[in-house]
Design an enzyme around this catalytic site. Sequence first.
Site, PDB file in Angstrom:
ATOM      1  N   LYS A  15       3.074  -0.303  -6.923  1.00  0.00           N
ATOM      2  CA  LYS A  15       1.797  -0.335  -6.212  1.00  0.00           C
ATOM      3  C   LYS A  15       0.702  -0.421  -7.267  1.00  0.00           C
ATOM      4  CE  LYS A  15       3.069   3.614  -4.310  1.00  0.00           C
ATOM      5  NZ  LYS A  15       2.799   3.534  -2.899  1.00  0.00           N
ATOM      6  N   ARG A  16      -0.561  -0.528  -6.829  1.00  0.00           N
ATOM      7  CA  ARG A  16      -1.645  -0.505  -7.798  1.00  0.00           C
ATOM      8  C   ARG A  16      -1.554   0.754  -8.655  1.00  0.00           C
ATOM      9  NH1 ARG A  16      -5.917  -4.216  -7.554  1.00  0.00           N
ATOM     10  NH2 ARG A  16      -6.514  -3.109  -9.437  1.00  0.00           N
ATOM     11  N   HIS A  19     -11.004   2.206   5.330  1.00  0.00           N
ATOM     12  CA  HIS A  19      -9.757   2.188   4.567  1.00  0.00           C
ATOM     13  C   HIS A  19      -9.607   3.290   3.546  1.00  0.00           C
ATOM     14  CE1 HIS A  19      -7.524  -1.461   5.650  1.00  0.00           C
ATOM     15  NE2 HIS A  19      -8.704  -1.896   6.062  1.00  0.00           N
ATOM     16  N   LYS A  74       7.468  -0.822   4.233  1.00  0.00           N
ATOM     17  CA  LYS A  74       8.377  -1.907   3.830  1.00  0.00           C
ATOM     18  C   LYS A  74       9.705  -1.331   3.342  1.00  0.00           C
ATOM     19  CE  LYS A  74       4.344  -4.331   1.983  1.00  0.00           C
ATOM     20  NZ  LYS A  74       3.558  -4.457   0.732  1.00  0.00           N
ATOM     21  N   THR A 104       1.241   1.026   2.884  1.00  0.00           N
ATOM     22  CA  THR A 104       2.072   0.115   3.678  1.00  0.00           C
ATOM     23  C   THR A 104       3.395  -0.181   2.982  1.00  0.00           C
ATOM     24  OG1 THR A 104       0.807  -1.722   2.733  1.00  0.00           O
ATOM     25  CG2 THR A 104       0.257  -1.042   4.992  1.00  0.00           C
ATOM     26  N   LYS A 111      -2.603   7.711  -6.988  1.00  0.00           N
ATOM     27  CA  LYS A 111      -1.233   7.341  -6.622  1.00  0.00           C
ATOM     28  C   LYS A 111      -0.198   8.016  -7.526  1.00  0.00           C
ATOM     29  CE  LYS A 111      -2.445   2.797  -4.593  1.00  0.00           C
ATOM     30  NZ  LYS A 111      -1.753   2.738  -3.295  1.00  0.00           N
TER      31      LYS A 111
HETATM   32  C1  LIG Z   1       2.503  -3.837   0.267  1.00  0.00           C
HETATM   33  C2  LIG Z   1       1.860  -4.197  -0.992  1.00  0.00           C
HETATM   34  C3  LIG Z   1       0.895  -3.361  -1.559  1.00  0.00           C
HETATM   35  C4  LIG Z   1       0.489  -2.030  -0.947  1.00  0.00           C
HETATM   36  O1  LIG Z   1       1.273  -1.026  -1.531  1.00  0.00           O
HETATM   37  P1  LIG Z   1       0.960   0.525  -1.342  1.00  0.00           P
HETATM   38  O2  LIG Z   1       2.132   1.180  -1.979  1.00  0.00           O
HETATM   39  O3  LIG Z   1       0.910   0.782   0.135  1.00  0.00           O
HETATM   40  O4  LIG Z   1      -0.308   0.798  -2.029  1.00  0.00           O
HETATM   41  C5  LIG Z   1       0.308  -3.732  -2.751  1.00  0.00           C
HETATM   42  N1  LIG Z   1       0.648  -4.886  -3.364  1.00  0.00           N
HETATM   43  C6  LIG Z   1       1.583  -5.700  -2.862  1.00  0.00           C
HETATM   44  C7  LIG Z   1       1.933  -6.944  -3.596  1.00  0.00           C
HETATM   45  C8  LIG Z   1       2.224  -5.394  -1.658  1.00  0.00           C
HETATM   46  O5  LIG Z   1       3.135  -6.231  -1.164  1.00  0.00           O
END
Ligand SMILES: *Cc1c(COP(=O)(O)O)cnc(C)c1O
Length: 811
Positions: free
Chosen positions: A544-545, A356, A656, A652, A550
């Site tokens: 995101k985190r 990952h 979305k 991911t 990032k």
């Molecule tokens: C999809 C999702 C992530 C992943 O987000 P990235 O932008 O791809 O790092 C993290 N937390 C939650 C709650 C998500 O739904």
Amino acid sequence: MLSIDRKTFKIAFINKFVEIHGVELKDGTNQQKYEALAGIVRDYVSRTWLKTNKRNNKSGQKQVYYFSMEFLLGRLLGDALLNLGLRDVCKAALEELNINLDELENFEHDQGLGNGGLGRLAACFLDSMASLNIPGNGCGIRYKYGFFEQKIIDGKQVEVSDEWLKEGNAWETRKANKSEIVKFGGEIKVDYINGGMNFTHVNYEPVLAVPYDTPVVGYENDVVNTLRLWSAEAVSNEFDYSSFSRGEFLQAIEYKNSVESISQVLYPEDSFYKGKILRLKQQYFFVSAGIQSILRHFKKQDGDIRFLDEKVALHINDTHPTLAIPELMRILVDEEGLDWDEAWRITTNTVSYTNHTILAEALEKWPIDMFKTLLPRIYMVVEEINKRFCEELWNKFQGQWQKISDMAIISDGQIKMAHLAIVGSHSVNGVAKLHTEILKKKEMSNFYYLYPNKFNNKTNGITHRRWLLKSNPRLTDLLKETIGESFIKHPTDLVNFERFLEDKSTLEKLGKIKLANKEVLTNTILQTQGISVDPNSIFDVHVKRIHAYKRQILNCLRIMDLHNALIDNPNLGIEPRTFIFAGKAAPGYYLAKNTIELINSVAKLINNDSRINDKIKVVYLENYNVSMAEEIVPGTDLSEQISTTTKEASGTSNMKFMMNGAVTIATLDGANIEIRDEVTDDDIVIFGLTADEVFNYYKFGGYNSIEIYNNDSRIKRVLNDLINGKYHQDKERFRSIYENLITYNDEFFVLKDFDSYIRAQDRVNTLFKDPVKWQKMCGQNIAHSGIFSSDRTIEQYATGIWGSEVIYKNL
Ligand SMILES: *Cc1c(COP(=O)(O)O)cnc(C)c1O
């Protein structure tokens, strides 16, 4: 698919309510109503669950077990209703009782047993396996406390423990009779019997692993799979508490506490390795319990252990469950009496591994001493695996000592989990094309050279059921109206939406849907943050985190710069924008927490600056989780995917947002590249360094952030503002961010990409001014998002890695 009419549903609901609460419905709280609703849905699911298990036992189909330390499921009620095909009936039945389904759903606590993308991926995969009728089971840990709840107090993150089980959990079933014993510590006694060696584990600490099963409902296909999460408990019959003297009694309590701590809490670090012994305990705990129970079940179905690899696939999500490899070897050799070579053949044919990340700070390496003391027999097995592997290397790379020591599983006093995972499995996959190429050509090139056929790519995906059908009903209705319903079973049929994008009225509808979703978000922002934002402004979203790679800092510096530009020129021709952030920082990650505080300070200053006429607003939403993502994503205009190129393995949330018709501003990193390939450069906004440029800097050096600072007056100004008290009365408050960018030469190329990013944002501004053009871009993103359904991903895992049949039902 269940056929239950409204009246039956209504009666069942009322009965269930009285049955579990012992009061009349009219006197019940919403929490109680939620519990009753979850209860009947559980009842409906149970029958199908039983049927699925029976069918699987009879069919002898290959079973997939997906091992993951994290499953970020979010709420389950809405998902179950949707997949059972009961949502409309339920909504109508409840309406007759004056109950609003959407409101009730909010009473379910998010199941947050994961940190971010990796855990959410596992949840999407479970949904896709069930929906594709693949016998696929999740295997993980039932943490008593999930991912912490985030509060923002005075602009700073404060962590609060996540008591997700406080009101009970309607979805799980405790299966005490399926418990397993997991052994820690102690010594290994070796006996030589008939020329063979016999290993006995003595003086160990036994831990009872108790499984809790959660149903995973397939989409309208009569399939309910299982997520099995293990909870650690004291082995009660080992200790007769009454017979303890006082000292021993305390010892017994200590034992109990130490055991229960194993499944107490989820570690909140994402993409970061910390060599904590409790974490190693967690890993062995769930892997050992899982494998023991899989083998027990397999043998009960009269399976011949020598053919295990034909009937069982074990998948490990990142290196966290890598101990599955030595644990399976241990059982096959010590308990089943197979010889090493046959056990090794079975193990490697059974296990497959997903990598990952390439971040060095995320690679798991356990100190030998810690490992050996905690898992003495497993250590012996790993030593033997390493010995044989090194022999293979000696034969292949004679005299290349450096290479051999670089590749060894045990070296420098550490056990390298990624090496063990590669050597002990038959498949190693990356999670997006670029990421897999980097694994093959750079990070793991030695292993790729040795085992070229093991390496493959499986680009991540998201379940379109949760992330489109459930979270965006307005858009789903428009899609059904225009292209019909086939995209639900075949998400790539979304491409049919493309031809409707020439139609003005469809574009207008798209715009109205987005506006309605933005209004929902606007309301949430007002309710939770007390900030009033304009739903007609560009909703520019970075959620995101919080992590240096990032680059939330890049986004924040750009906002600071834009604010400067607006002050200098109040007539600046920009579309109003609302900058929305959300995300959690690991509690021990200072720079990330400092970033949160900076964003909140910038927000405070900008939101209260009357000179800029509300042209821009900045919002930090507290406690980002799956349910919040489901609300934010449909109401987003611009999706920020701006990681330093080569650092984000896939991402991911980018998928979305695309599926919900946001336009993406992105670096050519992770799956952003594949999104660009689907929509072409016309319908995405790309900026920043390429992967080659980044690798060249790493290889040859030559990046100097101070040079950029000195030559770009905008950058100089915003960086100086970090440390001159503009954003905090304590001038030193954001010093760490400044130092990171200047003194430590900006590891993530924030300043290098700054200008390119600003120009990309200017392009976004121009594009948004033309609503027809903008809506077309949004529509193109929706139309080309089908390939990012996790159904596609899972089909590729099933056929390319697991060798399981994919059977569609009710097409
Ligand atoms: C999809 C999702 C992530 C992943 O987000 P990235 O932008 O791809 O790092 C993290 N937390 C939650 C709650 C998500 O739904």
